[in-house]
Motif scaffolding. Structure first.
Motif, mmCIF file in Angstrom:
data_model
loop_
_atom_site.group_PDB
_atom_site.id
_atom_site.type_symbol
_atom_site.label_atom_id
_atom_site.label_comp_id
_atom_site.label_asym_id
_atom_site.label_seq_id
_atom_site.Cartn_x
_atom_site.Cartn_y
_atom_site.Cartn_z
ATOM 1 N N TYR A 130 0.821 -1.216 0.000
ATOM 2 C CA TYR A 130 0.000 0.000 0.000
ATOM 3 C C TYR A 130 0.850 1.260 0.000
ATOM 4 O O TYR A 130 0.431 2.289 -0.519
ATOM 5 C CB TYR A 130 -1.099 -0.016 1.066
ATOM 6 C CG TYR A 130 -0.723 0.266 2.503
ATOM 7 C CD1 TYR A 130 -0.334 1.529 2.917
ATOM 8 C CD2 TYR A 130 -0.823 -0.730 3.456
ATOM 9 C CE1 TYR A 130 -0.037 1.792 4.243
ATOM 10 C CE2 TYR A 130 -0.545 -0.484 4.786
ATOM 11 C CZ TYR A 130 -0.143 0.784 5.179
ATOM 12 O OH TYR A 130 0.134 1.045 6.488
ATOM 13 N N THR A 135 2.019 1.695 -3.630
ATOM 14 C CA THR A 135 0.915 2.028 -4.535
ATOM 15 C C THR A 135 0.862 3.525 -4.801
ATOM 16 O O THR A 135 0.648 3.959 -5.930
ATOM 17 C CB THR A 135 -0.420 1.546 -3.933
ATOM 18 O OG1 THR A 135 -0.369 0.134 -3.787
ATOM 19 C CG2 THR A 135 -1.590 1.916 -4.798
ATOM 20 N N ALA A 153 -6.742 3.080 -4.265
ATOM 21 C CA ALA A 153 -6.089 1.786 -4.027
ATOM 22 C C ALA A 153 -5.225 1.845 -2.777
ATOM 23 O O ALA A 153 -5.203 0.904 -1.973
ATOM 24 C CB ALA A 153 -5.251 1.399 -5.244
ATOM 25 N N HIS A 154 -4.521 2.946 -2.595
ATOM 26 C CA HIS A 154 -3.677 3.140 -1.411
ATOM 27 C C HIS A 154 -4.526 3.132 -0.137
ATOM 28 O O HIS A 154 -4.209 2.433 0.832
ATOM 29 C CB HIS A 154 -2.919 4.462 -1.553
ATOM 30 C CG HIS A 154 -2.219 4.920 -0.322
ATOM 31 N ND1 HIS A 154 -1.069 4.326 0.137
ATOM 32 C CD2 HIS A 154 -2.516 5.914 0.553
ATOM 33 C CE1 HIS A 154 -0.679 4.948 1.248
ATOM 34 N NE2 HIS A 154 -1.544 5.914 1.516
ATOM 35 N N GLY A 207 -5.807 -0.243 0.705
ATOM 36 C CA GLY A 207 -4.754 -1.068 1.288
ATOM 37 C C GLY A 207 -4.599 -0.811 2.776
ATOM 38 O O GLY A 207 -4.407 -1.744 3.567
ATOM 39 N N ARG A 247 -4.198 -9.022 -3.716
ATOM 40 C CA ARG A 247 -4.145 -7.581 -3.459
ATOM 41 C C ARG A 247 -3.321 -6.849 -4.520
ATOM 42 O O ARG A 247 -3.651 -5.725 -4.890
ATOM 43 C CB ARG A 247 -3.578 -7.293 -2.061
ATOM 44 C CG ARG A 247 -4.495 -7.615 -0.919
ATOM 45 C CD ARG A 247 -5.782 -6.840 -0.946
ATOM 46 N NE ARG A 247 -5.552 -5.402 -0.892
ATOM 47 C CZ ARG A 247 -6.504 -4.499 -0.793
ATOM 48 N NH1 ARG A 247 -7.772 -4.860 -0.743
ATOM 49 N NH2 ARG A 247 -6.213 -3.213 -0.747
ATOM 50 N N THR A 248 -2.270 -7.472 -4.997
ATOM 51 C CA THR A 248 -1.479 -6.856 -6.073
ATOM 52 C C THR A 248 -2.324 -6.730 -7.334
ATOM 53 O O THR A 248 -2.341 -5.672 -7.987
ATOM 54 C CB THR A 248 -0.203 -7.666 -6.343
ATOM 55 O OG1 THR A 248 0.574 -7.731 -5.136
ATOM 56 C CG2 THR A 248 0.620 -7.052 -7.455
ATOM 57 N N VAL A 267 -4.791 -3.889 -6.870
ATOM 58 C CA VAL A 267 -4.203 -2.565 -7.111
ATOM 59 C C VAL A 267 -4.112 -2.303 -8.609
ATOM 60 O O VAL A 267 -4.452 -1.218 -9.088
ATOM 61 C CB VAL A 267 -2.816 -2.448 -6.439
ATOM 62 C CG1 VAL A 267 -2.069 -1.215 -6.925
ATOM 63 C CG2 VAL A 267 -2.959 -2.417 -4.924
ATOM 64 N N TYR A 274 -7.486 -1.571 -9.969
ATOM 65 C CA TYR A 274 -7.951 -0.262 -9.488
ATOM 66 C C TYR A 274 -7.312 0.843 -10.323
ATOM 67 O O TYR A 274 -8.002 1.723 -10.845
ATOM 68 C CB TYR A 274 -7.598 -0.081 -8.009
ATOM 69 C CG TYR A 274 -8.520 0.830 -7.240
ATOM 70 C CD1 TYR A 274 -8.860 2.101 -7.699
ATOM 71 C CD2 TYR A 274 -9.048 0.430 -6.027
ATOM 72 C CE1 TYR A 274 -9.687 2.936 -6.973
ATOM 73 C CE2 TYR A 274 -9.886 1.262 -5.291
ATOM 74 C CZ TYR A 274 -10.202 2.509 -5.770
ATOM 75 O OH TYR A 274 -11.021 3.326 -5.049
#
Length: 135
Positions: free
Chosen positions: A15, A18, A55-56, A59, A94-95, A98, A101
């Protein structure tokens, strides 16, 4: 340290990394990013910077539950190999989240968010079901 514990650190790095490109690229382009005002909402208006910020922030929101689930599962002696595998799978999802997103793919992004959440729920409940697992 276990792979799952390292995944907690990797989740934080994900995060943080990102948001970094949006700030770094903009800082190099005619000083668009002002580091004296790093949370200036005007900087994130529209386009890719707005999606990167989203996205950040997501996270940051996903991190506490993931970290707590991993630590709880380890403290309650759930099968470590399963905790490790699910933690790595969480990072992969999660990657991809991101990337979807930032790439403005909302439907796929929502699906990946749900998968990541379900993985965290699975890690959280591993201690409860450990006696029923063939591991």
């Amino acid at each position: 340290m276990t792979i799952a514990e390292l995944s907690i650190f990797a989740s934080v790095m994900l995060y943080l990394l990102t948001i970094l490109p949006a700030k770094w690229i903009s800082a190099r382009q005619a000083g668009r990013f002002d580091n004296s005002r790093p949370r200036d909402p005007g900087f994130y208006d529209g386009g890719i910077r707005e999606r990167v910020l989203g996205a950040h922030q997501n996270g940051i929101e996903a991190f506490p539950f993931f970290a707590a689930a991993v630590l709880l599962a380890e403290f309650r002696e759930a099968p470590q190999n399963l905790i490790n595998e699910l933690a790595v799978l969480f990072l992969i999802v999660r990657t991809a989240y991101v990337l979807t997103y930032v790439g403005n793919r909302p439907t796929l992004r929502s699906i990946l968010w749900a998968i990541g959440f379900l993985i965290t729920v699975a890690i959280f409940f591993l201690p409860l079901i450990r006696n029923y697992l063939p591991v």
